[in-house]
Each structure stands twice: as structure tokens, then as C-alpha cells.
Design an enzyme around this catalytic site. Structure first.
Site, mmCIF file in Angstrom:
data_model
loop_
_atom_site.group_PDB
_atom_site.id
_atom_site.type_symbol
_atom_site.label_atom_id
_atom_site.label_comp_id
_atom_site.label_asym_id
_atom_site.label_seq_id
_atom_site.Cartn_x
_atom_site.Cartn_y
_atom_site.Cartn_z
ATOM 1 N N ASP A 188 0.812 -1.225 0.000
ATOM 2 C CA ASP A 188 0.000 0.000 0.000
ATOM 3 C C ASP A 188 0.839 1.267 0.000
ATOM 4 O O ASP A 188 0.434 2.294 0.533
ATOM 5 C CB ASP A 188 -0.959 0.020 1.209
ATOM 6 N N LYS A 229 2.002 2.139 -5.108
ATOM 7 C CA LYS A 229 2.558 1.574 -6.344
ATOM 8 C C LYS A 229 1.635 1.824 -7.536
ATOM 9 O O LYS A 229 2.103 2.104 -8.638
ATOM 10 C CB LYS A 229 2.796 0.066 -6.175
ATOM 11 N N GLY A 255 -4.321 -4.494 -3.965
ATOM 12 C CA GLY A 255 -5.349 -3.505 -4.298
ATOM 13 C C GLY A 255 -4.635 -2.246 -4.739
ATOM 14 O O GLY A 255 -4.125 -1.508 -3.911
ATOM 15 N N HIS A 256 -4.547 -2.040 -6.045
ATOM 16 C CA HIS A 256 -3.793 -0.904 -6.559
ATOM 17 C C HIS A 256 -4.745 0.183 -7.045
ATOM 18 O O HIS A 256 -5.510 -0.012 -7.975
ATOM 19 C CB HIS A 256 -2.833 -1.357 -7.665
ATOM 20 N N GLN A 286 2.238 -5.996 -3.109
ATOM 21 C CA GLN A 286 2.689 -6.076 -1.710
ATOM 22 C C GLN A 286 3.999 -5.286 -1.554
ATOM 23 O O GLN A 286 4.228 -4.359 -2.305
ATOM 24 C CB GLN A 286 2.847 -7.538 -1.271
#
Ligand code: IMO
Ligand code: MG
Length: 422
Positions: A12, A15, A39-40, A222
Site C-alpha cells: 500500500d 505503487k 489492491g492498486h 505487496q
């Protein structure tokens, strides 16, 4: 130029935004590990997109996006993500490629993730997406891959084999009724029909791209401290999140990788359990969480927040070969009277300047802080480094000195335009 983007903390870091910005300049974007635990988040013209499996580069027209062999794919989630993009007017049809060697997440992986987590005394706080059990099967040589899904006989065979053993374990160890072959088989044959057009030998496709002088961006998920080897084990994810994973997870050889860009938040966050030496005390933590909207993009869980930890990020610089750093969410530090930077840990009278591996040291580590003055006013909208308040500039320079790497990107807001390039 082929560039790897890698998280330097516990995920988080931002990225998604960095990848979105850099995607414009490359031809191919490829995810190399992880699954829909990621979750991007990307914000374009005020609209927010959250990607779990498809590379964030898909928002740029004409870019080829690959899901590499190192990724674990939940076909249902992938199809939902494709449908979501189509609703938003983005057609991934000819640009999305899925490695035939990528392993599949099956219903028993998801359930096992949940059941194991429930039974654990020391919970990991996984995303419950079946990531760990899927990678475990891969290493255990009983995983089922994309290429197997496309061959109904092979798929049936492997599924039967798995269920024979797994159903017994589910019943005897977990008191779970187990899984019905026909139900999973039918469901997954449906996915096969919908996904077959996307599946190919992505290593070959990437090799051709390299040979034609195209530029590739490797999208890490990650972060370094969630890495299966270098992370705060066992409170980690089950893949090689570090830059080395980019070669293994795509089939592009390491000598083709030109540069590694690390992404770090201007402070630190962590979702899930595990040590976190610089974690804020409860009240300040809640204040900063709200200020930074620090809630998981995948599970919605509140993220734990803390000060920037240069011991950690320095280790990440070393392990990943980071030459350039992107510092994200600097705006969230606006208005603080002073800001702390962790420069070492103390444990039982001993000072640690390198990240310790002994669990009791990490758990008991008391951070040694350098305190620097904060700044008044907002950094959002500032386009040039020199436009930042003096104290914000000196915070960045301090980090640069501590980490021994240059800062190339500073993010001062969610939007693409809220970005300073150095
Ligand atoms: P992005 O790519 C933050 C964390 C989980 C848990 C641990 C193991 O968005 O940065 P898993 O489901 O992978 O077995 O959970 O890893 N985790 C993440 N934390 N960002 C992520 O991805 C994460 N993916 C997994 O919270 O602590
Ligand atoms: Mg995330």
C-alpha cells in the site's frame, strides 16, 4: 528501458499511482507475483479505479498488460475485473494476456485460508483470498495452472486428485463438508471458455517485446517486508515480492532488467498482524489514518499507521537494488508540528542499525528517532521541488541521506498531476 516497481514497506505504498504514471512511457506492463490480495488504486479525472489482478497500466490505451506466471489467478475475480473495465468503457480484450503457467485459485484455497486463519493462535491477518494455500499447492506440486484449465481432461484429472486428498483433510481436520467435483468442474469450465482468448505463453511475448526494443514495466504487488523470504515472517504473503521476483515471475531474464524503482509512503502503514516498531500510539494513529484515508483497498480493513522507518527502507534499497525512490502521500504529513524518522532500533541496550531478523528483537525493538520540524500549509498542487515548504524539502533530503538513494518522484496528492519529478 525495463523497470521494476517494488514496494519498500508492507504494501500500500502507492505503487498503483507510480505504475499508472510510468505506464504512459512503456509498451508492456506485467504483474509478476501475488494475486487479488493486492489492491492498486489509481485516480484519473476524479474517478477511482482499484485493480487486484490486472496491471494498473490497462488505463492507458494501447498498452499490453500481462499477468505473469508468478501470479496466482482467481478466475472469478479476474472476470469481474474485466467486466468492470468494460463498463467503464475500457476494452482489455486484445491487450490483456495471461500466462498459461499462472496457477489458479480454487474454492478450496479460499476456504482453507479462512479456516486456517480461524484456527491459528497467532493470526496473520491474511486477506482470505486463498493466496497462501494456492502458492503452497504450487510448491507442493499439486497446483492447477491456466494451461491445465484449458484442457478439460487434464483439469478434471488434477481436480479429482486434489479433492481426493483435500476433502479428507477438510472433513477430518476442519470439520468442513468438503467440495463437490462436478460443481467446481462446471464452474471452472465456464471460466475456461471466457478466459481462453487471453491465455498465452507470456514469457515468449515478453521476449519478443525485449527483442524489438520495447519497454517493459514490472508491477510489483505487496512490499519487501511482506516478502516470503525477507519479510517479517510469518506475517508475510506467500510470494517473492522483491525485485528478484520479477525475473522468476515473468520469465524475463535478470540481465534484461535495467532499473528498480522503490515506492515508499512518506510514513508507514501495515494491514494485518505482525511487528511494526514505529507504529503510532492509538489516538494519533486514528487521526493519521483518517487524514490519510488509510483503509485497505482490498478488504477495507483499517491500516495501522506509523512513522517513516529508514532502517526498513534501507534494507529494501539493498535487497531490491533500488536506485530511485518514489515518496508517496507527502501531503498527509501537512500541518504536523514535528515529524519523526526512525534511524535505528534499540533492544536490551543494544542498538540495531540493520533490520533484525530475530522475532523477539523486532517485536521488542524501540525505535530511535530523529525529530524534524513539520511545515505549515499544503503541499498539494506543488509542481516543483523548490515550491515545497523548506521543512518539507529538508524532510525529503533527510530521507535521501539516510537511505543513500535518490528521490525521483514525490507524490503530493492522489491525482496524476499532484506529482513532482526530480
Ligand atoms: P498491495 O499490492 C498490504 C498482507 C495481508 C496480511 C499478509 C498476508 O495493495 O500493496 P495474504 O492474503 O497475502 O496471505 O496476507 O499480507 N497483504 C497486503 N498488505 N497491501 C497488499 O497489497 C497486501 N497483500 C497482502 O494484510 O498481513
Ligand atoms: Mg493496496
Amino acid at each position: 528501458m525495463n523497470i521494476v516497481i517494488v514496494g519498500t514497506q508492507w504494501g500500500d505504498e502507492g505503487k498503483g499511482k507510480v505504475i499508472d504514471i510510468l505506464s504512459e512511457k512503456v509498451d508492456v506492463v506485467v504483474r509478476y507475483q501475488g494475486g487479488n490480495n493486492a489492491g492498486h488504486t489509481v485516480v484519473v479525472d476524479g474517478a477511482e479505479y482499484i485493480f487486484h489482478l490486472i496491471p494498473s497500466g490497462i488505463l492507458h490505451k494501447g498498452k499490453v498488460c500481462c499477468i505473469g506466471n508468478g501470479v496466482v489467478v482467481d478466475p472469478e475475480v479476474l472476470l469481474q475485473e474485466i467486466a468492470g473495465l468494460e463498463r467503464a468503457g475500457i476494452r482489455p480484450a486484445r491487450r490483456l494476456k495471461i500466462s498459461d503457467l499462472a496457477h489458479l485459485i480454487l474454492p478450496y484455497h479460499r476456504i482453507l485460508d479462512q479456516l486456517r486463519e480461524m484456527k491459528r493462535t497467532h493470526k496473520i491477518g491474511t486477506t482470505n483470498r486463498g493466496i497462501g494455500p494456492c502458492y503452497a499447492d504450487k510448491i507442493n506440486r499439486c497446483g492447477i495452472r491456466m494451461v491445465d484449465l484449458l484442457n478439460s481432461r487434464v483439469f478434471a484429472d488434477k481436480l479429482k486428485d486434489n479433492l481426493r486428498e483435500k476433502n479428507e483433510i477438510f472433513r477430518k481436520v476442519y470439520g468442513h463438508p468438503g467440495f463437490d467435483f462436478n460443481k467446481i468442474y462446471r464452474q471452472y469450465m465456464g471460466y475456461a471458455a471466457k478466459l481462453s482468448g487471453y491465455v498465452c505463453n507470456t514469457a515468449l511475448l515478453l521476449d519478443e517485446a525485449v527483442n524489438r526494443g520495447k519497454d517493459i514495466l514490472f508491477e510489483g504487488a505487496q512490499g519487501t517486508f511482506l516478502d516470503i523470504d525477507f519479510g517479517t515472517y510469518p506475517f508475510v504473503t506467500s510470494s517473492s515480492t522483491v525485485s528478484g521476483g520479477a525475473a522468476v515471475g515473468t520469465g524475463v531474464s535478470p540481465d534484461k532488467i535495467d532499473k528498480v524503482i522503490g515506492v515508499a509512503k512518506a510514513y508507514t502503514t501495515r494491514v494485518g498482524e505482525g511487528p511494526f516498531p514505529t507504529e503510532f500510539p492509538a489516538r494519533f494513529g486514528t487521526f493519521m489514518r483518517d487524514k490519510g484515508s488509510e483503509f485497505g483497498a482490498t478488504t477495507g480493513r483499517p491500516r495501522r499507521c506509523g512513522w517513516f522507518d529508514s532502517v526498513m527502507v534501507r534494507e529494501a534499497v539493498m535487497i531490491n537494488g533500488i536506485t530511485d525512490l518514489a515518496v508517496m502521500k507527502l501531503d498527509i504529513l501537512d500541518g504536523l508540528k514535528s515529524i519523526k524518522i526512525c534511524v535505528a532500533y534499540k533492544y536490551k541496550g543494544k542498538v540495531f542499525r540493520e533490520f533484525p531478523h530475530d522475532a523477539s528483537v523486532i517485536n521488542g525493538a524501540v525505535p530511535v528517532y530523529k525529530e524534524v520540524p513539520g511545515w505549515r500549509g499544503a503541499v498539494a498542487g506543488v509542481a516543483k521541488f523548490n515550491g515545497l515548504p523548506a521543512n518539507a524539502r529538508s524532510y525529503i533530503s533527510r530521507l535521501q541521506d539516510l537511505l543513500g538513494t535518490k528521490m525521483s518522484i514525490i507524490s503530493v496528492g492522489c491525482a496524476r498531476k499532484d506529482t513532482i519529478f526530480l
